[in-house]
Design a protein around this motif. Sequence first.
Motif, PDB file in Angstrom:
ATOM      1  N   MET A  50       0.864  -1.185   0.000  1.00 39.35           N
ATOM      2  CA  MET A  50       0.000   0.000   0.000  1.00 39.35           C
ATOM      3  C   MET A  50       0.892   1.223   0.000  1.00 39.35           C
ATOM      4  SD  MET A  50      -2.628  -1.046   3.024  1.00 39.35           S
ATOM      5  CE  MET A  50      -1.996  -2.602   3.627  1.00 39.35           C
ATOM      6  N   GLN A  51       0.411   2.306  -0.603  1.00 42.49           N
ATOM      7  CA  GLN A  51       1.153   3.558  -0.559  1.00 42.49           C
ATOM      8  C   GLN A  51       0.208   4.733  -0.760  1.00 42.49           C
ATOM      9  OE1 GLN A  51       3.464   2.327  -4.185  1.00 42.49           O
ATOM     10  NE2 GLN A  51       3.319   4.512  -4.632  1.00 42.49           N
ATOM     11  N   TRP A  52       0.568   5.867  -0.126  1.00 42.95           N
ATOM     12  CA  TRP A  52      -0.230   7.088  -0.256  1.00 42.95           C
ATOM     13  C   TRP A  52       0.656   8.292   0.013  1.00 42.95           C
ATOM     14  CZ3 TRP A  52      -0.952   3.428   3.581  1.00 42.95           C
ATOM     15  CH2 TRP A  52      -0.616   3.813   4.882  1.00 42.95           C
ATOM     16  N   TYR A  53       0.117   9.461  -0.270  1.00 40.11           N
ATOM     17  CA  TYR A  53       0.832  10.720  -0.076  1.00 40.11           C
ATOM     18  C   TYR A  53      -0.020  11.591   0.834  1.00 40.11           C
ATOM     19  CZ  TYR A  53       3.502  14.910  -1.256  1.00 40.11           C
ATOM     20  OH  TYR A  53       4.292  16.033  -1.182  1.00 40.11           O
ATOM     21  N   SER A  54       0.599  12.146   1.876  1.00 36.67           N
ATOM     22  CA  SER A  54      -0.157  12.969   2.814  1.00 36.67           C
ATOM     23  C   SER A  54       0.779  13.945   3.527  1.00 36.67           C
ATOM     24  CB  SER A  54      -0.855  12.060   3.839  1.00 36.67           C
ATOM     25  OG  SER A  54      -1.601  12.816   4.763  1.00 36.67           O
ATOM     26  N   SER A 105       5.518  10.872   1.382  1.00 34.61           N
ATOM     27  CA  SER A 105       5.035   9.603   0.832  1.00 34.61           C
ATOM     28  C   SER A 105       5.105   8.549   1.926  1.00 34.61           C
ATOM     29  CB  SER A 105       5.905   9.167  -0.349  1.00 34.61           C
ATOM     30  OG  SER A 105       5.798  10.104  -1.401  1.00 34.61           O
ATOM     31  N   TYR A 106       4.078   7.702   1.989  1.00 29.76           N
ATOM     32  CA  TYR A 106       3.971   6.645   2.992  1.00 29.76           C
ATOM     33  C   TYR A 106       3.783   5.322   2.280  1.00 29.76           C
ATOM     34  CZ  TYR A 106       2.925  10.350   6.391  1.00 29.76           C
ATOM     35  OH  TYR A 106       2.990  11.456   7.195  1.00 29.76           O
ATOM     36  N   SER A 129      -3.819   5.163   6.690  1.00 26.17           N
ATOM     37  CA  SER A 129      -4.341   6.485   6.354  1.00 26.17           C
ATOM     38  C   SER A 129      -5.855   6.397   6.274  1.00 26.17           C
ATOM     39  CB  SER A 129      -3.780   6.926   5.000  1.00 26.17           C
ATOM     40  OG  SER A 129      -4.568   7.945   4.435  1.00 26.17           O
ATOM     41  N   GLU A 139      -7.771   8.318   4.590  1.00 23.67           N
ATOM     42  CA  GLU A 139      -8.184   8.537   3.197  1.00 23.67           C
ATOM     43  C   GLU A 139      -7.969   7.294   2.332  1.00 23.67           C
ATOM     44  OE1 GLU A 139      -6.284  10.552   4.948  1.00 23.67           O
ATOM     45  OE2 GLU A 139      -7.141  12.566   4.882  1.00 23.67           O
ATOM     46  N   TYR A 140      -7.017   6.435   2.699  1.00 20.68           N
ATOM     47  CA  TYR A 140      -6.686   5.250   1.903  1.00 20.68           C
ATOM     48  C   TYR A 140      -7.517   4.026   2.309  1.00 20.68           C
ATOM     49  CZ  TYR A 140      -3.654   2.015  -0.666  1.00 20.68           C
ATOM     50  OH  TYR A 140      -3.170   1.077  -1.541  1.00 20.68           O
ATOM     51  N   ILE A 194      -9.622   2.013  -0.292  1.00 19.12           N
ATOM     52  CA  ILE A 194      -8.779   1.280  -1.254  1.00 19.12           C
ATOM     53  C   ILE A 194      -8.239   0.015  -0.588  1.00 19.12           C
ATOM     54  CG2 ILE A 194      -6.651   1.393  -2.635  1.00 19.12           C
ATOM     55  CD1 ILE A 194      -7.183   4.487  -2.759  1.00 19.12           C
TER      56      ILE A 194
END
Length: 194
Positions: free
Chosen positions: A70-74, A78-79, A100, A102-103, A106
């Motif tokens: 999993m990956q996201w930007y916040s 980047s995480y 997250s 927001e994630y 998903i």
Amino acid sequence: MNGKLLYLVGASGSGKDSLLEGCRKRLQPHHGCFVAHRYITRAANVGGENHIHLSSEEFDMRANMGMFAMQWYSHGNSYGIGSEVDDWLSKGVNVVINGSREYLQIAMASYPNLIPVLVEVDPDCLYERLKQRGREDEEEIRRRLDRHEQIVATLPDSIVKVDNNADLEHGIQELLKLIETLAPQQLKPLRATH
């Protein structure tokens, strides 16, 4: 995947990092559970969680090579959650991650065994924690609290709540109780294969 993914969410200041660190120190083999580290482009010495620091270039290289489950930007960083968690889950190990908000949708679509867990803190308590932390001014704190309320309103009905309004020890015990109720009965030995 046989293991369950405990996907921890909560507002900044809710104590997620402290709960995870407390659990990480107390987990035993009978719990059948690991706490995954996050890979973050935020410097390692900034405080907060025990994460693995990557430069933006390192993060992008790993992302392009499929090294993140999993990956996201916040908040300018980047995480990532490493793909090793998929291996752990496939072996029947439960995994706790700092996710997250927001994630979450998903992640739920990708992991049918995901259990969303909200670290619950009353707004007044959260306000005091953020104020004491001293990272944000009054307006930023209010924005964080408003954003948190909006996100909580959209969380799924299946969310499990861990109360972290009292002292840290109480919150750690609450999370450990949840981990214990989900502990697998029998785990396959986690031996390296050559």
